[in-house]
Design an enzyme around this catalytic site. Structure first.
Site, PDB file in Angstrom:
ATOM      1  N   ASP A   1     -58.574  35.970  12.316  1.00 48.32           N
ATOM      2  CA  ASP A   1     -58.188  35.452  13.642  1.00 48.32           C
ATOM      3  C   ASP A   1     -58.608  33.980  13.691  1.00 48.32           C
ATOM      4  OD1 ASP A   1     -60.991  35.792  14.179  1.00 48.32           O
ATOM      5  OD2 ASP A   1     -60.636  37.579  15.408  1.00 48.32           O
TER       6      ASP A   1
ATOM      7  N   GLU B   1     -59.930  40.260   8.141  1.00 48.27           N
ATOM      8  CA  GLU B   1     -60.163  40.269   9.602  1.00 48.27           C
ATOM      9  C   GLU B   1     -59.707  38.963  10.237  1.00 48.27           C
ATOM     10  OE1 GLU B   1     -64.209  41.380  10.628  1.00 48.27           O
ATOM     11  OE2 GLU B   1     -64.346  42.803   8.973  1.00 48.27           O
TER      12      GLU B   1
HETATM   13  C1  XIL Z   1     -66.081  43.939  15.951  1.00 52.46           C
HETATM   14  C2  XIL Z   1     -65.138  44.743  16.842  1.00 52.46           C
HETATM   15  O1  XIL Z   1     -63.851  44.163  16.815  1.00 52.46           O
HETATM   16  C3  XIL Z   1     -65.666  44.791  18.266  1.00 52.46           C
HETATM   17  O2  XIL Z   1     -64.875  45.625  19.080  1.00 52.46           O
HETATM   18  C4  XIL Z   1     -67.111  45.292  18.260  1.00 52.46           C
HETATM   19  O3  XIL Z   1     -67.632  45.226  19.583  1.00 52.46           O
HETATM   20  C5  XIL Z   1     -67.962  44.460  17.318  1.00 52.46           C
HETATM   21  O4  XIL Z   1     -67.382  44.474  16.028  1.00 52.46           O
HETATM   22  N1  XIL Z   1     -67.004  41.568  11.531  1.00 52.46           N
HETATM   23  C6  XIL Z   1     -66.705  42.873  11.249  1.00 52.46           C
HETATM   24  C7  XIL Z   1     -66.086  43.730  12.304  1.00 52.46           C
HETATM   25  O5  XIL Z   1     -66.823  43.300  10.086  1.00 52.46           O
HETATM   26  O6  XIL Z   1     -66.481  45.074  12.185  1.00 52.46           O
HETATM   27  C8  XIL Z   1     -66.390  43.219  13.688  1.00 52.46           C
HETATM   28  O7  XIL Z   1     -65.639  44.003  14.621  1.00 52.46           O
HETATM   29  C9  XIL Z   1     -66.055  41.756  13.795  1.00 52.46           C
HETATM   30  C10 XIL Z   1     -66.895  40.947  12.837  1.00 52.46           C
END
Ligand code: XIL
Length: 318
Positions: free
Chosen positions: A241, A239
């Protein structure tokens, strides 16, 4: 050449992006997302979560998840399923449920089994599932949620076994954040997966969410990845960023490029790190500004869908 093309040429399985259903009406956005030279894998940002897939007990809705799965199929992209068991985005019938251990066990088994088997074979090449998401607190203790409070840590193996039975070909992951540097939380995750392996519980990989801050990306990431790989597991950046305090400046964007390069390099240097997924590719649709007040500009494409210095930082690492 494109991020996925470069990642594959360097021996990785994919470079990918998360996406979310509301964005899929933006055709300029979809065009880049669907370009398999850039992205060889997609993850649904929300539409396979528990609140989306089983809003009431025993009633499953796959409409939005299927849209993402079908897009992956049409584009020839791998899919990471996200996720089966997580303390967030749980429908209240789960989070507020007064379950006996036996009842919650069957709730978890039915949820993981139904969702994972739904996506088995519906997609070109299902790749992996985040079966358990965020089990630990930052100090390495277990997160106090309905799963842990009812079942202790056994909920992890209950979910993993149900997922394995539902799709024997999917790689099963535990995914978390703040495990990218050495410390109590990374140690807790290492100990958990060692125990699972010792107990014969199916576990294939650990996902490192990697929601970082410009100028302070982890320094021991490669070492941590190697520690997990040494257990025979695959690892992935799931994930990624790298956010900054707004407004963005040339200095911050240049630092961000270096930070992306060093994070991607950590995965490139570890053979068992199979791929890198950014948590959407454009600042236009990043979750960051709505979650971290005053912060943003965390992704390699800007809000006009133009590449930023961060893109070139990734290219330099691939
Ligand atoms: C985030 C989504 O990107 C958002 O749109 C939602 O409102 C909240 O969740 N960790 C995770 C993801 O495992 O599922 C999360 O995604 C970000 C943090």
């Amino acid at each position: 050449a494109g991020l996925n093309t470069l990642a594959k040429a360097a021996g990785k399985l994919y470079f990918g992006s998360a996406t979310d259903n509301p964005e899929l009406s933006d055709s300029a956005y979809v065009k880049i997302l669907s370009d398999a030279k850039e992205f060889g894998q997609i993850t649904p940002g929300n539409s396979m979560k528990w609140d989306a897939t089983e809003p009431t007990r025993g009633t499953f809705t796959f409409t939005n998840g299927d849209v993402v799965a079908n897009l992956a199929k049409a584009n020839g992209q791998l899919l990471r399923g996200h996720n089966c068991v997580w303390h967030n985005q749980l429908p209240s019938w789960v989070s507020n449920g007064q379950f006996t251990a036996a009842d919650l066990t069957s709730v978890i088994q039915n949820h993981c089994s139904t969702v994972v088997s739904h996506y088995k074979g519906q997609i070109l090449r299902s790749y992996s599932w985040d079966v358990v998401n965020e089990p630990f607190n930052d100090d390495g203790t277990w997160r106090s949620d309905v799963f842990y409070n009812t079942l202790n840590s056994s909920y992890v193996s209950i979910a993993l076994k149900a997922a394995r039975a539902a799709d024997p070909n999917a790689k099963l992951y535990i995914n978390d954040y703040n495990i990218e540097n050495s410390g109590a939380k990374a140690t807790a995750m290492l100990n958990l997966v060692k125990q699972l392996i010792a107990d014969g519980v199916p576990i294939d990989g650990v996902g490192f969410q990697s929601h970082f801050i410009v100028g302070s990306v982890p320094t021991s990431f490669q070492t941590v990845l190697e520690q997990f790989a040494a257990l025979g597991l695959e690892v992935a950046i799931t994930e990624l960023d790298i956010r900054m305090t707004l407004p963005e400046t040339d200095t911050l964007l240049a630092q961000q490029a270096k930070d992306y390069e060093s994070v991607v390099k950590a995965c490139m240097n570890v053979e068992k790190c199979v791929g890198i997924t950014i948590w959407d590719y454009t600042d236009k649709y990043s979750w960051v500004p709505s979650t971290f007040s005053g912060q943003g500009a965390a992704l390699p494409w800007d809000s006009d869908l133009a590449i930023k210095p961060a893109y070139n930082g990734i290219v330099a690492a691939l």
